[in-house]
Write a protein that holds these residues in place. Structure first.
Motif, PDB file in Angstrom:
ATOM      1  N   PRO A  76      57.028  28.486  26.947  1.00  0.00           N
ATOM      2  CA  PRO A  76      55.729  27.925  26.400  1.00  0.00           C
ATOM      3  C   PRO A  76      55.895  26.242  25.970  1.00  0.00           C
ATOM      4  N   LYS A  77      54.858  25.416  25.706  1.00  0.00           N
ATOM      5  CA  LYS A  77      55.128  23.993  25.462  1.00  0.00           C
ATOM      6  C   LYS A  77      54.880  23.707  23.968  1.00  0.00           C
ATOM      7  N   VAL A  78      55.827  22.891  23.593  1.00  0.00           N
ATOM      8  CA  VAL A  78      55.574  22.562  22.194  1.00  0.00           C
ATOM      9  C   VAL A  78      55.715  20.895  22.130  1.00  0.00           C
ATOM     10  N   LEU A  79      54.738  20.439  21.295  1.00  0.00           N
ATOM     11  CA  LEU A  79      54.682  19.028  20.928  1.00  0.00           C
ATOM     12  C   LEU A  79      55.431  18.841  19.612  1.00  0.00           C
ATOM     13  N   ILE A  80      56.347  17.684  19.464  1.00  0.00           N
ATOM     14  CA  ILE A  80      56.912  17.305  18.160  1.00  0.00           C
ATOM     15  C   ILE A  80      56.471  16.011  17.931  1.00  0.00           C
ATOM     16  N   ARG A 108      64.151  24.094  21.712  1.00  0.00           N
ATOM     17  CA  ARG A 108      64.172  24.276  23.090  1.00  0.00           C
ATOM     18  C   ARG A 108      64.832  25.587  23.685  1.00  0.00           C
ATOM     19  N   GLU A 109      65.282  26.134  22.646  1.00  0.00           N
ATOM     20  CA  GLU A 109      65.890  27.683  23.213  1.00  0.00           C
ATOM     21  C   GLU A 109      64.512  28.564  23.464  1.00  0.00           C
ATOM     22  N   VAL A 110      63.486  28.132  22.840  1.00  0.00           N
ATOM     23  CA  VAL A 110      62.160  29.008  23.241  1.00  0.00           C
ATOM     24  C   VAL A 110      61.218  28.431  23.971  1.00  0.00           C
ATOM     25  N   ALA A 111      61.288  26.908  23.876  1.00  0.00           N
ATOM     26  CA  ALA A 111      60.102  26.158  24.494  1.00  0.00           C
ATOM     27  C   ALA A 111      60.322  25.027  25.156  1.00  0.00           C
ATOM     28  N   ASP A 112      59.598  24.309  26.153  1.00  0.00           N
ATOM     29  CA  ASP A 112      59.750  23.048  26.465  1.00  0.00           C
ATOM     30  C   ASP A 112      59.142  22.248  25.712  1.00  0.00           C
ATOM     31  N   VAL A 113      59.919  21.185  25.398  1.00  0.00           N
ATOM     32  CA  VAL A 113      59.549  20.312  24.265  1.00  0.00           C
ATOM     33  C   VAL A 113      58.886  18.776  24.561  1.00  0.00           C
ATOM     34  N   PHE A 114      58.023  18.543  24.236  1.00  0.00           N
ATOM     35  CA  PHE A 114      57.733  16.865  24.500  1.00  0.00           C
ATOM     36  C   PHE A 114      57.897  16.337  22.987  1.00  0.00           C
ATOM     37  N   ILE A 115      58.480  15.112  22.780  1.00  0.00           N
ATOM     38  CA  ILE A 115      58.628  14.555  21.745  1.00  0.00           C
ATOM     39  C   ILE A 115      58.253  13.043  21.609  1.00  0.00           C
ATOM     40  N   ILE A 132      52.469   9.058  16.297  1.00  0.00           N
ATOM     41  CA  ILE A 132      51.821   9.303  17.762  1.00  0.00           C
ATOM     42  C   ILE A 132      50.451   8.962  17.823  1.00  0.00           C
ATOM     43  N   PRO A 133      50.222   8.313  18.650  1.00  0.00           N
ATOM     44  CA  PRO A 133      48.772   7.473  18.941  1.00  0.00           C
ATOM     45  C   PRO A 133      47.761   8.663  19.184  1.00  0.00           C
ATOM     46  N   ARG A 134      46.493   8.536  18.477  1.00  0.00           N
ATOM     47  CA  ARG A 134      45.749   9.564  18.446  1.00  0.00           C
ATOM     48  C   ARG A 134      45.341  10.187  19.980  1.00  0.00           C
ATOM     49  N   ASP A 135      45.063   9.233  20.889  1.00  0.00           N
ATOM     50  CA  ASP A 135      44.667   9.466  22.083  1.00  0.00           C
ATOM     51  C   ASP A 135      45.614  10.331  22.961  1.00  0.00           C
ATOM     52  N   LEU A 136      47.318  10.128  22.519  1.00  0.00           N
ATOM     53  CA  LEU A 136      48.249  10.766  23.352  1.00  0.00           C
ATOM     54  C   LEU A 136      48.203  12.249  22.551  1.00  0.00           C
ATOM     55  N   LEU A 137      47.967  12.116  21.455  1.00  0.00           N
ATOM     56  CA  LEU A 137      48.032  13.649  20.592  1.00  0.00           C
ATOM     57  C   LEU A 137      46.964  14.527  21.149  1.00  0.00           C
ATOM     58  N   GLU A 138      45.667  13.726  21.490  1.00  0.00           N
ATOM     59  CA  GLU A 138      44.482  14.652  22.005  1.00  0.00           C
ATOM     60  C   GLU A 138      44.735  15.027  23.313  1.00  0.00           C
ATOM     61  N   THR A 139      45.528  14.170  24.163  1.00  0.00           N
ATOM     62  CA  THR A 139      45.960  14.723  25.409  1.00  0.00           C
ATOM     63  C   THR A 139      46.925  15.884  25.596  1.00  0.00           C
ATOM     64  N   LYS A 140      47.750  15.850  24.494  1.00  0.00           N
ATOM     65  CA  LYS A 140      48.861  16.532  24.594  1.00  0.00           C
ATOM     66  C   LYS A 140      48.547  17.988  23.922  1.00  0.00           C
ATOM     67  N   ILE A 141      47.596  18.017  23.044  1.00  0.00           N
ATOM     68  CA  ILE A 141      47.259  19.364  22.346  1.00  0.00           C
ATOM     69  C   ILE A 141      46.487  20.132  23.360  1.00  0.00           C
ATOM     70  N   VAL A 142      46.138  19.720  24.215  1.00  0.00           N
ATOM     71  CA  VAL A 142      45.536  20.626  25.413  1.00  0.00           C
ATOM     72  C   VAL A 142      46.449  21.781  26.072  1.00  0.00           C
TER      73      VAL A 142
END
Length: 322
Positions: free
Chosen positions: A3-7, A20-27, A35-45
């Motif tokens: 699964p994917k996780v956003l930090i 990272r042991e349980v997920a692919d991470v974007f930081i 974090i810019p709102r537009d990037l947050l909105e993109t990644k949250i999907v």
């Protein structure tokens, strides 16, 4: 596939490795910029897990875009930055980090009280500006702490921790809370009083209650008029509990003596905010939990909450148990 996780902010590498042991991470790598709102909105999907701070507004609009999100791990005790109702309706677990920052925040609260009462920031600025020419009987005189009356609004974990610190200063301890805390009364000699009586009787008024719809603008112009002329207001809970415009007017008019603030309605506070123009206001950039050890514990607990949820387990610090 993991699964994917956003930090949403850079955290210590050992904590990231745990996730990272349980997920692919974007930081979001920038330390001091949210974090810019537009990037947050993109990644949250695309993510199933979100590790966020109070700086992120996790509102209904954002949550509607979160098609796969299972858990929001908030690295804070408070969670008024998250639309809990919407998250619950969508079946998203919301977690926080209680307990680990209690003593550190209590330390900061009492430090802010002392700095405000004894005008420490003002005195330091006075010295550094080369204004100290001689000893004078009235130079930067402040308020005594030992033996004073302190009123704590909100006797939760942090309120109780602050209350314990008052005993070393032989302070008379008043408190107001939704429910009486008989164990605190017995242990610390605290006295439960109605809200307005606390305002009238206290030399130091500490705002320690959570921010809710009920506590928004809990203290306004009418309440400052009840306080002593020498009263000092300390807020390390949340901005918005105290009406800032009314606080400014009360300080300018001399209705109260001073204020110490670690939190504000809008954070970061604008540098042209009227409160920042007053010498009898000590202001801090929301650093209540800012010790190295405590911030590490907070990040570690937030990671544990997130990992547990990603694994399909019930996280220990679940906010929306319903």
């Amino acid at each position: 596939m993991k699964p994917k996780v956003l930090i949403t902010r850079r955290i210590p590498e050992p904590i990231i490795d745990k996730i990272r042991e349980v997920a692919d991470v974007f930081i979001w790598e920038k330390e001091d910029i949210p974090i810019p709102r537009d990037l947050l909105e993109t990644k949250i999907v695309e993510v199933e897990g979100l590790f966020c701070l109070l700086t992120e507004s996790i509102d209904a609009q954002l949550l509607e875009k979160a098609k796969n999100l299972k858990v929001i791990s908030n690295m804070a005790v408070g969670y008024n930055n998250i639309d809990i109702e919407t998250a619950t309706k969508k079946g998203i677990l919301v977690t926080n980090t209680p307990d680990v920052l209690t003593e550190t925040t209590a330390d900061l609260t009492f430090a802010l009280l002392m700095a405000t009462a004894r005008r420490l920031v003002e005195a330091s600025d006075f010295l550094r500006a080369g204004q100290w020419q001689t000893w004078s009987p009235n130079l930067l005189t402040g308020q005594d702490i030992f033996g004073a009356t302190i009123g704590i609004i909100g006797m939760g974990r942090i309120g109780e921790a602050v209350a314990r610190r008052t005993k070393g200063f032989n302070m008379k301890l008043l408190y107001n809370n939704r429910n009486r805390k008989l164990e605190v009364e017995q242990e610390l000699g605290a006295t439960y009083v109605p809200f307005e009586e606390l305002l009238r009787e206290s030399d130091f008024i500490l705002v320690m209650t959570p921010y809710t719809t009920e506590t928004k603008n809990l203290i306004t112009a009418e309440h400052f008029k009840l306080m002593k002329k020498n009263a000092i207001l300390i807020n390390t809970a949340r901005g918005g509990i105290v009406n800032e415009s009314d606080l400014y007017e009360a300080l300018v008019k001399g209705e109260i003596w001073a204020a110490g603030l670690d939190v504000f309605e809008q954070e970061p506070i604008s540098t042209d905010h009227p409160l920042l123009t007053l010498p009898n206001v000590v202001t801090l950039p929301h650093i209540g939990s800012a010790s190295i050890a405590t911030r590490m514990k907070m990040a570690d607990l937030a990671a544990d909450n997130l990992v547990q949820a990603i694994r399909g387990e019930m996280p220990l610090n679940l906010v929306n148990k319903q």
